[in-house]
Design an enzyme around this catalytic site. Structure first.
Site, PDB file in Angstrom:
ATOM      1  N   HIS A   1       0.849  -1.194   0.000  1.00 22.73           N
ATOM      2  CA  HIS A   1       0.000   0.000   0.000  1.00 22.73           C
ATOM      3  C   HIS A   1       0.882   1.241   0.000  1.00 22.73           C
ATOM      4  CE1 HIS A   1       0.712  -1.423   4.077  1.00 22.73           C
ATOM      5  NE2 HIS A   1       0.740  -0.154   4.466  1.00 22.73           N
TER       6      HIS A   1
ATOM      7  N   HIS B   1       1.090   5.020   1.198  1.00 17.56           N
ATOM      8  CA  HIS B   1       0.520   6.031   2.090  1.00 17.56           C
ATOM      9  C   HIS B   1       0.583   7.380   1.384  1.00 17.56           C
ATOM     10  CE1 HIS B   1       0.718   3.684   5.958  1.00 17.56           C
ATOM     11  NE2 HIS B   1       1.680   3.034   5.312  1.00 17.56           N
TER      12      HIS B   1
HETATM   13  P1  AMP Z   1       1.950  -0.052   7.326  1.00 17.71           P
HETATM   14  O1  AMP Z   1       2.527   0.228   8.703  1.00 17.71           O
HETATM   15  O2  AMP Z   1       2.713   0.635   6.225  1.00 17.71           O
HETATM   16  O3  AMP Z   1       1.753  -1.533   7.089  1.00 17.71           O
HETATM   17  O4  AMP Z   1       0.541   0.643   7.317  1.00 17.71           O
HETATM   18  C1  AMP Z   1      -0.647  -0.019   7.604  1.00 17.71           C
HETATM   19  C2  AMP Z   1      -1.709   1.034   7.768  1.00 17.71           C
HETATM   20  O5  AMP Z   1      -2.977   0.410   7.675  1.00 17.71           O
HETATM   21  C3  AMP Z   1      -1.656   1.757   9.126  1.00 17.71           C
HETATM   22  O6  AMP Z   1      -1.451   3.153   8.904  1.00 17.71           O
HETATM   23  C4  AMP Z   1      -3.020   1.454   9.745  1.00 17.71           C
HETATM   24  O7  AMP Z   1      -3.562   2.540  10.456  1.00 17.71           O
HETATM   25  C5  AMP Z   1      -3.868   1.102   8.523  1.00 17.71           C
HETATM   26  N1  AMP Z   1      -4.984   0.214   8.771  1.00 17.71           N
HETATM   27  C6  AMP Z   1      -4.984  -0.933   9.482  1.00 17.71           C
HETATM   28  N2  AMP Z   1      -6.212  -1.490   9.481  1.00 17.71           N
HETATM   29  C7  AMP Z   1      -7.002  -0.673   8.742  1.00 17.71           C
HETATM   30  C8  AMP Z   1      -8.369  -0.691   8.374  1.00 17.71           C
HETATM   31  N3  AMP Z   1      -9.200  -1.677   8.756  1.00 17.71           N
HETATM   32  N4  AMP Z   1      -8.844   0.320   7.612  1.00 17.71           N
HETATM   33  C9  AMP Z   1      -8.029   1.325   7.212  1.00 17.71           C
HETATM   34  N5  AMP Z   1      -6.727   1.386   7.528  1.00 17.71           N
HETATM   35  C10 AMP Z   1      -6.212   0.421   8.288  1.00 17.71           C
END
Ligand code: AMP
Ligand code: ZN
Length: 145
Positions: free
Chosen positions: A103, A105
């Protein structure tokens, strides 16, 4: 049908098994608001096919994700009033990756939001040139993506 992983939260969001705030969708890409935003409007741009990270995605699929980020970012700036944004990908747990589905950001940034910037180090004389040479040599023997 996209490749999915049963225990992946983003695959569940893509399959609508878990709700999310969707800001963009096409055949290959979904973009949602991050549930725990660094700043309001923090968006995650996600390929629908389950791939782990930037080393696991085809250049074509990566390009689609980036082009969606390019379209979303100006809308985030307009709606939030932020003058700038960060665009970042965590690759691997040591980088901060928690959800093991690629993903991007897209994070609106404000001049006084107090978010910490990177702390930069420095090289000893000759160290960076030697390191650059080793990286060039490593890339020369790697298959092209
Ligand atoms: P990463 O640390 O790069 O893997 O980022 C994962 C991101 O996913 C974090 O910023 C979380 O806040 C976000 N996240 C986790 N679960 C959900 C969810 N159900 N809906 C939206 N964002 C999420
Ligand atoms: Zn997934």
């Amino acid at each position: 049908m996209h490749n999915t992983s049963m225990d992946c939260i983003f695959c569940k969001i893509i399959a609508r098994k878990i709700p999310s705030d969707i800001v963009y969708e096409d055949d290959d890409v979904l973009a949602i608001l991050d549930i725990a935003p660094i700043n309001p409007g923090h968006t995650l741009v996600i390929p629908k096919r389950h791939v782990r990270d930037l080393l696991d995605v085809s250049p074509e699929a990566a390009a689609k994700v980036i082009s969606v980020a390019q379209r979303i970012a100006p809308a985030l700036l307009k709606v939030t009033g932020a003058p700038a944004f960060n665009c970042s990908i965590n690759n691997g747990p040591a980088s901060g990756q928690v959800v093991m589905h690629l993903h991007v950001h897209v994070i609106p940034r404000h001049p006084s939001d107090g978010l910490i910037s990177w702390v930069h180090g420095k090289y000893e004389p000759g160290e960076s040139a030697a390191l650059a040479q080793r990286i060039v040599a490593a890339m020369a023997v790697m298959p092209k993506v």
